[in-house]
Enzyme design. Structure first.
Site, PDB file in Angstrom:
ATOM      1  N   GLU A 109      -0.121 -12.304  -1.478  1.00  0.00           N
ATOM      2  CA  GLU A 109      -1.591 -12.224  -1.770  1.00  0.00           C
ATOM      3  C   GLU A 109      -2.211 -13.673  -2.520  1.00  0.00           C
ATOM      4  OE1 GLU A 109      -3.205  -8.533  -3.700  1.00  0.00           O
ATOM      5  OE2 GLU A 109      -2.127  -7.439  -1.872  1.00  0.00           O
TER       6      GLU A 109
ATOM      7  N   ASP B 128       5.755  -6.750   2.594  1.00  0.00           N
ATOM      8  CA  ASP B 128       4.737  -7.320   1.419  1.00  0.00           C
ATOM      9  C   ASP B 128       5.487  -7.869   0.122  1.00  0.00           C
ATOM     10  OD1 ASP B 128       2.087  -7.621   1.419  1.00  0.00           O
ATOM     11  OD2 ASP B 128       1.705  -5.649   1.197  1.00  0.00           O
TER      12      ASP B 128
ATOM     13  N   SER C 295       0.989  -1.229   0.050  1.00  0.00           N
ATOM     14  CA  SER C 295       0.115   0.063  -0.005  1.00  0.00           C
ATOM     15  C   SER C 295       0.928   1.184   0.013  1.00  0.00           C
ATOM     16  CB  SER C 295      -0.801  -0.232   1.222  1.00  0.00           C
ATOM     17  OG  SER C 295      -0.147  -0.122   2.122  1.00  0.00           O
TER      18      SER C 295
ATOM     19  N   GLU D  58      -9.469  -9.375   4.096  1.00  0.00           N
ATOM     20  CA  GLU D  58      -9.768  -8.084   3.992  1.00  0.00           C
ATOM     21  C   GLU D  58     -11.110  -7.941   3.086  1.00  0.00           C
ATOM     22  OE1 GLU D  58      -6.598  -5.893   1.712  1.00  0.00           O
ATOM     23  OE2 GLU D  58      -7.888  -4.042   1.671  1.00  0.00           O
TER      24      GLU D  58
HETATM   25  O1  KIV Z   1      -0.506  -3.498   1.568  1.00  0.00           O
HETATM   26  C1  KIV Z   1      -1.150  -3.253   2.690  1.00  0.00           C
HETATM   27  O2  KIV Z   1      -1.133  -2.427   3.177  1.00  0.00           O
HETATM   28  C2  KIV Z   1      -2.031  -4.396   2.918  1.00  0.00           C
HETATM   29  C3  KIV Z   1      -2.895  -4.091   4.228  1.00  0.00           C
HETATM   30  C4  KIV Z   1      -4.235  -3.737   3.517  1.00  0.00           C
HETATM   31  C5  KIV Z   1      -3.562  -5.604   4.832  1.00  0.00           C
HETATM   32  O3  KIV Z   1      -2.008  -5.490   2.473  1.00  0.00           O
END
Ligand code: KIV
Length: 261
Positions: A115, A83, A45, A179
């Site tokens: 994901e 991530d 994000s 989510e």
């Molecule tokens: O990238 C992110 O901030 C996320 C959250 C929304 C869980 O994956």
């Protein structure tokens, strides 16, 4: 005390909830770490929040390494998860493992997150000794396939989500982000899984909650329905900037106390 994946599993066993926030820089990471937030997610994000992209799709591993390193440098207790960006794990389990190894080596993170229902990739990474967090429901990297920001897992799709979550658990994921799914489905998932569920727009029945920090602090210009604002940081910063501008223009700043003799 350093939070580890085992700590989160013990919290679930004891029925104690924990809190997670995103962070992309050393300043906020240190504040959230000292506040006792158990998990800091260096989310992709960052693409929307920091870099101004429309979606997370363009985010690269190089960018995640940059943000991840800043966060791990500042943290002493929180578990730091970085991530895996779009394109870094979908081609094959080998690609997923190579990307995860790079992220772990170059950021010093405690775990990675990816994901979707990808148990093979999760197993391959876990077998190499890297903890993996899953992410189901609305998965922002697939926004184009999901036709926009929509609640997932309604109707017949609920069973698929339950099956996917079970497969990720069996593959070795240590936790799963859920989510934008119905609260009742998230509760069912949380009681049927041994690993903790981390909800974002998934109701109070999850074992933990996560928010994007700029939504939680009221800094984002738009934030989703599920994000509670604990602060009006956007308003505070705007007022502070206006006050500074007025004082500079009026020669009120700097005062004596901010000047050298
Ligand atoms: O990238 C992110 O901030 C996320 C959250 C929304 C869980 O994956």
């Amino acid at each position: 005390m350093k939070i580890r994946t085992g700590t989160l599993s013990q919290l679930k066993q004891k029925g104690e909830k924990f809190a997670c926030l995103t962070s992309y820089d050393a300043l906020t990471a240190a504040i959230f770490d000292q506040a006792g937030i158990e998990v800091l997610l260096v989310g992709d994000s960052a693409g929307n929040v920091v870099l101004g992209y429309e979606t997370t799709v363009p985010v690269t591993i190089d960018q995640m390494v940059h943000f991840g390193k800043a966060v791990t440098e500042a943290v002493s207790s929180s578990l730091v998860v970085v991530d895996m960006p779009f394109g870094s794990y979908e081609v094959s389990s080998e690609q997923a493992l190579a990307s995860a190894i790079r992220i772990m080596k170059e950021t010093g993170a405690d775990a990675v997150k990816l994901e979707g229902a990808r148990p093979e990739a999760v197993k391959r990474i876990v077998d190499a000794g890297i903890p993996v967090m899953g992410h189901l429901g609305f998965t922002p990297q697939s926004v184009n396939q999901l036709s926009g920001f929509r609640v997932q897992g309604r109707g017949d799709a609920a069973q698929q989500l339950l099956d996917d979550a079970k497969e990720l658990e069996v593959a070795g994921a240590f936790a799963i982000v859920l989510e934008m799914i119905p609260a009742s489905l998230a509760s069912d998932l949380s009681s049927s899984l041994k690993i903790p569920t981390i909800g974002i727009g998934a109701g109070v029945g999850c074992d933990a909650q996560i928010l994007v920090w700029t939504d939680f602090a009221g800094l984002s210009d738009r934030s989703p329905k599920f994000a509670k604002k604990y602060l009006d940081l956007r308003g505070e910063l705007s007022r502070a900037a206006a006050a500074y501008l007025a004082e500079v223009r009026g020669a009120e700043f700097p005062g004596e106390e901010h000047s050298f003799n």
